[in-house]
Motif scaffolding. Structure first.
Motif, PDB file in Angstrom:
ATOM      1  N   LYS A 223      10.502   1.928   7.951  1.00 28.07           N
ATOM      2  CA  LYS A 223      10.405   2.740   9.261  1.00 28.07           C
ATOM      3  C   LYS A 223       9.239   1.674  10.081  1.00 28.07           C
ATOM      4  CE  LYS A 223      12.053   6.823   7.210  1.00 28.07           C
ATOM      5  NZ  LYS A 223      11.640   8.169   6.760  1.00 28.07           N
ATOM      6  N   ARG A 224       9.307   2.170  11.265  1.00 30.75           N
ATOM      7  CA  ARG A 224       8.543   1.463  11.968  1.00 30.75           C
ATOM      8  C   ARG A 224       7.475   2.277  12.954  1.00 30.75           C
ATOM      9  NH1 ARG A 224      12.617  -2.888  12.575  1.00 30.75           N
ATOM     10  NH2 ARG A 224      13.594  -2.744  10.505  1.00 30.75           N
ATOM     11  N   ILE A 225       6.347   2.060  13.412  1.00 30.50           N
ATOM     12  CA  ILE A 225       5.528   2.483  14.523  1.00 30.50           C
ATOM     13  C   ILE A 225       5.145   1.724  15.329  1.00 30.50           C
ATOM     14  CG2 ILE A 225       3.206   3.877  14.708  1.00 30.50           C
ATOM     15  CD1 ILE A 225       3.331   5.372  12.103  1.00 30.50           C
TER      16      ILE A 225
ATOM     17  N   LEU B 293      -5.828   4.368  11.805  1.00 23.40           N
ATOM     18  CA  LEU B 293      -5.370   3.345  12.730  1.00 23.40           C
ATOM     19  C   LEU B 293      -5.446   3.863  13.963  1.00 23.40           C
ATOM     20  CD1 LEU B 293      -3.360   0.831  13.403  1.00 23.40           C
ATOM     21  CD2 LEU B 293      -1.650   2.342  13.071  1.00 23.40           C
ATOM     22  N   HIS B 294      -6.045   2.953  15.047  1.00 25.42           N
ATOM     23  CA  HIS B 294      -6.365   3.168  16.341  1.00 25.42           C
ATOM     24  C   HIS B 294      -5.319   2.994  16.949  1.00 25.42           C
ATOM     25  CE1 HIS B 294      -8.185   3.586  20.077  1.00 25.42           C
ATOM     26  NE2 HIS B 294      -9.473   3.814  19.705  1.00 25.42           N
TER      27      HIS B 294
ATOM     28  N   PRO C 251      -8.171   7.017  17.166  1.00 23.82           N
ATOM     29  CA  PRO C 251      -7.667   6.846  15.699  1.00 23.82           C
ATOM     30  C   PRO C 251      -6.829   7.797  15.381  1.00 23.82           C
ATOM     31  CG  PRO C 251      -9.969   6.555  15.867  1.00 23.82           C
ATOM     32  CD  PRO C 251      -9.689   6.978  17.112  1.00 23.82           C
ATOM     33  N   ILE C 252      -5.737   7.557  14.660  1.00 26.99           N
ATOM     34  CA  ILE C 252      -4.676   8.632  14.091  1.00 26.99           C
ATOM     35  C   ILE C 252      -5.108   8.662  12.743  1.00 26.99           C
ATOM     36  CG2 ILE C 252      -3.027   8.000  15.866  1.00 26.99           C
ATOM     37  CD1 ILE C 252      -1.522   6.505  13.863  1.00 26.99           C
ATOM     38  N   ASP C 253      -4.725   9.949  12.205  1.00 25.40           N
ATOM     39  CA  ASP C 253      -5.074  10.177  10.894  1.00 25.40           C
ATOM     40  C   ASP C 253      -4.345   9.453   9.848  1.00 25.40           C
ATOM     41  OD1 ASP C 253      -6.021  12.371  12.184  1.00 25.40           O
ATOM     42  OD2 ASP C 253      -4.998  13.896  11.128  1.00 25.40           O
ATOM     43  N   PRO C 254      -4.940   9.311   8.674  1.00 22.59           N
ATOM     44  CA  PRO C 254      -4.447   8.177   7.496  1.00 22.59           C
ATOM     45  C   PRO C 254      -2.877   8.581   7.636  1.00 22.59           C
ATOM     46  CG  PRO C 254      -6.378   9.038   6.767  1.00 22.59           C
ATOM     47  CD  PRO C 254      -6.089   9.876   8.096  1.00 22.59           C
ATOM     48  N   LEU C 255      -2.443   7.377   7.702  1.00 13.76           N
ATOM     49  CA  LEU C 255      -0.864   7.352   7.753  1.00 13.76           C
ATOM     50  C   LEU C 255      -0.447   6.880   5.951  1.00 13.76           C
ATOM     51  CD1 LEU C 255       2.103   6.648   8.621  1.00 13.76           C
ATOM     52  CD2 LEU C 255       1.459   4.525   9.441  1.00 13.76           C
ATOM     53  N   HIS C 256       0.436   7.539   5.408  1.00 12.75           N
ATOM     54  CA  HIS C 256       0.901   7.092   3.967  1.00 12.75           C
ATOM     55  C   HIS C 256       1.551   5.749   4.144  1.00 12.75           C
ATOM     56  CE1 HIS C 256       2.103   6.856  -0.054  1.00 12.75           C
ATOM     57  NE2 HIS C 256       1.062   8.074  -0.398  1.00 12.75           N
ATOM     58  N   GLY C 257       1.218   4.881   3.498  1.00 12.64           N
ATOM     59  CA  GLY C 257       2.043   3.491   3.528  1.00 12.64           C
ATOM     60  C   GLY C 257       3.452   3.704   2.970  1.00 12.64           C
ATOM     61  N   GLY C 258       3.454   4.580   1.975  1.00 15.79           N
ATOM     62  CA  GLY C 258       5.053   4.972   1.484  1.00 15.79           C
ATOM     63  C   GLY C 258       5.830   5.474   2.593  1.00 15.79           C
TER      64      GLY C 258
ATOM     65  N   ALA D  46       0.619  -1.227  -0.009  1.00 15.24           N
ATOM     66  CA  ALA D  46      -0.095   0.090  -0.008  1.00 15.24           C
ATOM     67  C   ALA D  46       0.872   1.370   0.022  1.00 15.24           C
ATOM     68  CB  ALA D  46      -0.827  -0.156   1.255  1.00 15.24           C
ATOM     69  N   ILE D  47       1.248   1.838  -1.228  1.00 15.86           N
ATOM     70  CA  ILE D  47       1.977   3.151  -1.243  1.00 15.86           C
ATOM     71  C   ILE D  47       0.891   4.150  -1.432  1.00 15.86           C
ATOM     72  CG2 ILE D  47       3.977   4.076  -2.415  1.00 15.86           C
ATOM     73  CD1 ILE D  47       4.720   1.597  -3.741  1.00 15.86           C
ATOM     74  N   GLU D  48       0.033   4.111  -0.414  1.00 15.09           N
ATOM     75  CA  GLU D  48      -1.067   5.371  -0.431  1.00 15.09           C
ATOM     76  C   GLU D  48      -1.415   5.216   1.054  1.00 15.09           C
ATOM     77  OE1 GLU D  48      -3.311   3.176  -3.794  1.00 15.09           O
ATOM     78  OE2 GLU D  48      -4.908   3.438  -2.371  1.00 15.09           O
ATOM     79  N   PRO D  49      -2.183   6.431   1.427  1.00 14.01           N
ATOM     80  CA  PRO D  49      -2.769   6.326   2.579  1.00 14.01           C
ATOM     81  C   PRO D  49      -3.734   5.234   3.323  1.00 14.01           C
ATOM     82  CG  PRO D  49      -3.120   8.549   1.534  1.00 14.01           C
ATOM     83  CD  PRO D  49      -2.551   7.550   0.545  1.00 14.01           C
ATOM     84  N   ILE D  50      -3.447   4.819   4.347  1.00 11.86           N
ATOM     85  CA  ILE D  50      -3.992   3.789   4.853  1.00 11.86           C
ATOM     86  C   ILE D  50      -5.191   4.116   5.847  1.00 11.86           C
ATOM     87  CG2 ILE D  50      -2.308   1.954   4.621  1.00 11.86           C
ATOM     88  CD1 ILE D  50      -1.425   2.386   7.500  1.00 11.86           C
TER      89      ILE D  50
ATOM     90  N   ILE E 222       3.869  -1.832  13.317  1.00 14.87           N
ATOM     91  CA  ILE E 222       3.534  -1.792  11.959  1.00 14.87           C
ATOM     92  C   ILE E 222       4.825  -1.261  11.324  1.00 14.87           C
ATOM     93  CG2 ILE E 222       2.423  -0.849  10.015  1.00 14.87           C
ATOM     94  CD1 ILE E 222      -0.145  -0.574  11.724  1.00 14.87           C
TER      95      ILE E 222
ATOM     96  N   GLY F 106       7.389  -0.871   7.271  1.00 15.95           N
ATOM     97  CA  GLY F 106       7.242  -0.951   5.838  1.00 15.95           C
ATOM     98  C   GLY F 106       8.288  -1.631   5.340  1.00 15.95           C
ATOM     99  N   SER F 107       8.498  -2.082   4.216  1.00 18.41           N
ATOM    100  CA  SER F 107       9.644  -2.664   3.598  1.00 18.41           C
ATOM    101  C   SER F 107       9.735  -2.476   1.876  1.00 18.41           C
ATOM    102  CB  SER F 107       9.492  -4.237   3.982  1.00 18.41           C
ATOM    103  OG  SER F 107      10.768  -5.054   3.436  1.00 18.41           O
TER     104      SER F 107
ATOM    105  N   LEU G 146       6.482   4.569   5.445  1.00 23.00           N
ATOM    106  CA  LEU G 146       6.852   3.348   6.316  1.00 23.00           C
ATOM    107  C   LEU G 146       7.626   2.602   5.332  1.00 23.00           C
ATOM    108  CD1 LEU G 146       3.875   1.762   8.249  1.00 23.00           C
ATOM    109  CD2 LEU G 146       5.751   3.694   9.020  1.00 23.00           C
ATOM    110  N   ILE G 147       7.339   2.470   3.982  1.00 18.97           N
ATOM    111  CA  ILE G 147       7.851   1.390   3.138  1.00 18.97           C
ATOM    112  C   ILE G 147       9.348   1.980   2.777  1.00 18.97           C
ATOM    113  CG2 ILE G 147       7.894   0.816   0.685  1.00 18.97           C
ATOM    114  CD1 ILE G 147       4.862   0.286   1.126  1.00 18.97           C
ATOM    115  N   MET G 148       9.512   3.372   2.367  1.00 16.46           N
ATOM    116  CA  MET G 148      10.566   4.136   2.189  1.00 16.46           C
ATOM    117  C   MET G 148      11.539   4.062   3.459  1.00 16.46           C
ATOM    118  SD  MET G 148      10.322   4.247  -1.319  1.00 16.46           S
ATOM    119  CE  MET G 148      12.269   4.886  -1.085  1.00 16.46           C
TER     120      MET G 148
END
Lengths: 351, 351
Positions: free
Chosen positions: B287-289, A277-278, B273-280, A270-274, A289, A291-292, B282-284
Motif C-alpha cells: 500500500k501507498r501513502i 511522519l510530517h 506530524p501524523i501519528d506513528p504509522l505501522h510499517g506492516g 520495518a514491520i513495526e510503528p515508524i 511512501i 511497502g513491499s 504498508l508492507i502487507m
C-alpha cells in the motif's frame, strides 16, 4: 508419511535433540527435494522468539532453501531428478483469488501457506521449513536455479533477494536513476547489487561510516552518512527511488526529504510503528511512501533469472547446523556479512 | 504605482482600518482584475496567526479570487475586458525549471510566488492577496471561468477545488472505483462532488454521524463512521483510493487498512506530524501513502472546465468583509457549510 530430522527452538536456545517432523508423501503435483543449503533470515529468529505472536512450536525455520529434486509427481514435467531448485517463503496459495491471478501469491486473499509456521493443508499441524533434510512442495512454488550460480550464495536470494528485487523491479528502477539503499545488512547488500545491475547510480545510505568501503565493493557509487546533516541536506530532492531496509521503527522524515518530486520510498524492513511522519514532507513534492513484501512466484523466478544473467549471489558465511545459536546471536548483533547459510550436510552427518 | 484598500491582521483580530497596499501598474504580460468575490481558506487564518512561521504583516489573505478583467497588457490576447477570471494560490513562478516545464508550478524549484505573503518580484515587499479590491497578475496565472458557473460558489474552486481535484485526477480515479473521502469540511465536500462526478462509488468517512445526511446530499453513496470499528473492519481492503482531508495530525493506520492491495491514500490536509504509522500496514498489500499540494495552472484550468461541464461549485455562505473575524471564529470551530466567500462589494462600499 515420512519423517525427517529437524530442530525446533522455543525461548531457550535450540538444542540438537532430534525431533521427527511430518512431511507428506509427494502427491502427483509435488516435488520432493533434498535440501542442500538453507539461508538464515532475521525473521527465523523473530519466529523462534515468537516476537510477532502466533509461533507454533516446534518451530522449524528456514525459507531460503536450495536443494536437488529427488522425486517428482506424475503431473510434474518442469523439473527433473537432480535439478537444482529453490523454495522461498511460500509453499502454497489458493491460486484462485485476484492476488494469485495477478501473480502476487504473497498477498493471497485466502492466505498463502508460508514455508514454516503456517497451517499445513495436507497434514494436521503446521508447516516446517528448511532447517531440515528434505521438503515436499507443490510444483507451482518450486523455482528453477540458474546453473551458473553458486548454490550456497544463491540461498538468500529466495527471501533477501526477492524482498529487495521486487520493489526495484515493480517501481521500474532503470539505467541512470539515482537510487538510495538505506541500511546495509542482509537486505541492503542485495539492494545495492540489484540496483547497480539495473544500471542505477547507487547511493548507500547508512549511519555507519565504517560500512562505506564495503558498500562500494558491493556496487555502491556513493555512500551517504545519514547522521551527517550537511551531507543529507546537499542531496535533498535528488533521489528517484529509495529502498528502506531498516528493520526497526525509525524517523523516516530525513529520508523522505531526499526524494525528488513524485518519487517513492519503499519500506521492506520495518514491520513495526515508524516515528511520526510530517504530512508536509509528503505534500511538498507529491512524495510517496509504500511497502513491499517479498514477491510473487513469477517475479521470484524473474529475479533468479536476472541473478543468473548478472551472476548475482549473496555474500554469505557458511555454517553448520550445530552453529545456529551462535549465528542467531551474531545476527542479532548485526555481525554477519551478510547472510548465514546452513550447510545441510552437517545435519545429515549429525543424524 | 496604484494603491488600493485592503485589510491586514496580526495576532489580534483584523480591524477595518484602511491600509494602502501596493499593486504594480500592469506590464504588457499582466491582467488587471477587479475582485468580485474571494473565498476564505483555513490557510488564510494560519497565515494571519503566523502558525507556520514566516508571515509578513500586514497580511492581506485570499487566494480564491474571482473577478472581472478591467485592463490587459499588450501581450495578453487570451482575455478580454469584462471576462470573468479566477486567480488561485499562485501568481508567478520561474517558468523554466523542470517542475514548471511539467506544468507543476506549485513545486517550482525556484519557489513559486504565492498569491499572498510571498516575495513580490515587481515591487519591494511581499504579495497581497484577494481580500482586496483589485489585483494585477501575470497572464499565465489567470484562469478562465466557465460562464455557466455561479461566480460566488466558484471562488473556492481555486484552492479547495484544485486541492481535491488534483489527486483524484492524477491518480486516475474513474468510473466504478470505490473512493473514500476522509473528513467533511471545505476540502472534503469538494472531494465528494468531484469523485461522484468522475463516476466513482463515493464513501464519506467521518467521525461524525450527524454529517451523514449532508454527505449524501453532496453525492456520497455511503457514509462510514470511522469510530465504528465493526463498520471499518467490514470495509477493510476494499478501497481503490482514499482522499484524506483531515487538517491535523491523526492516526492514519485505520484508513490504510481500508485500502486494497496497491492502492493509495493521498494526504492533502495534515501539514503536521501524523501519528506513528505501522510499517506492516504498508508492507502487507504493497500500500501507498502520498501527499498532494493544490495543482499546476494547466490542471487548475482542467478542473474549472470539468466544473463547467458538470456544473460543480462549492457550497458557500456569502459574507461581507466586515464579518471576517466572526467567519474566522466559525471556521476554526468547523461551523461553516462549507466555505465562506467574501462579497468584495462590501469592501468597496466601506471605502
Amino acid at each position: 508419511m515420512s519423517t525427517v530430522k529437524a530442530y525446533g527452538a522455543k525461548e531457550e536456545k535450540a538444542d540438537l535433540k532430534q525431533m521427527s517432523i511430518d512431511r507428506r508423501e509427494p502427491t502427483s503435483d509435488d516435488v520432493h527435494i533434498e535440501i542442500m543449503y538453507c539461508g538464515v533470515c532475521h525473521s527465523d529468529l523473530h519466529q523462534v522468539h515468537n516476537d510477532w505472536g502466533g509461533s507454533k512450536y516446534p518451530v522449524v525455520p528456514g525459507h531460503e532453501i536450495i536443494g536437488k529434486v529427488t522425486k517428482r509427481g506424475d503431473n510434474v514435467d518442469s523439473f527433473d531428478k537432480g535439478d537444482w531448485v529453490g523454495v522461498g517463503c511460500m509453499v502454497d496459495s489458493c491460486q484462485t483469488c485476484s492476488a494469485c491471478k495477478d501473480d502476487l501469491e504473497q498477498f493471497c486473499e485466502n492466505g498463502a501457506t508460508m514455508t514454516y509456521n503456517s497451517k499445513n493443508k495436507h497434514l494436521d499441524g503446521h508447516t516446517f521449513g528448511g532447517y531440515s533434510e528434505t521438503i515436499v512442495v507443490n510444483k507451482e512454488f518450486v523455482l528453477k536455479m540458474p546453473e551458473n550460480l553458486d548454490p550456497k550464495g544463491a540461498a538468500p536470494l529466495l527471501c533477501a533477494g526477492i524482498t529487495t528485487f521486487s520493489p526495484l523491479h515493480h517501481w521500474k528502477v532503470s539505467e541512470g536513476d539515482k537510487v538510495g539503499v538505506i541500511g546495509l545488512g542482509g537486505l541492503g547488500h542485495m539492494g545495492i547489487k540489484f540496483a547497480a545491475a539495473m544500471g542505477a547510480h547507487v547511493v548507500m545510505i547508512t549511519t555507519s561510516p565504517e560500512k562505506a568501503e564495503d558498500a562500494k565493493r558491493l556496487g555502491a557509487d556513493e555512500v551517504l552518512i545519514s547522521k551527517d546533516e550537511d551531507a543529507m541536506s546537499k542531496q535533498e530532492g535528488s533521489f528517484d527511488f529509495l529502498l528502506n531496509t531498516i528493520p526497526v521503527g525509525h524517523d523516516v522524515n530525513p529520508y523522505v526529504n531526499l526524494l525528488k518530486r513524485d518519487a517513492t520510498m519503499v519500506m521492506v524492513g520495518a514491520i513495526e510503528p515508524i516515528d511520526p511522519l510530517h504530512g508536509g514532507n509528503l505534500i511538498m513534492g507529491r512524495k510517496r511512501i509504500a511497502g513491499s513484501l517479498i514477491g510473487g512466484i513469477k517475479e521470484t523466478q524473474q529475479m533468479l533469472d536476472f541473478c543468473g544473467e548478472h551472476n548475482i549471489t549473496s555474500d554469505i558465511e557458511l555454517i553448520d547446523m550445530q552453529d545456529i545459536n551462535d549465528a542467531y546471536d551474531r545476527m542479532q548483533d548485526g555481525k554477519v556479512k551478510y547472510r548465514f547459510v546452513i550447510d545441510m550436510q552437517s545435519l545429515k552427518d549429525a543424524n
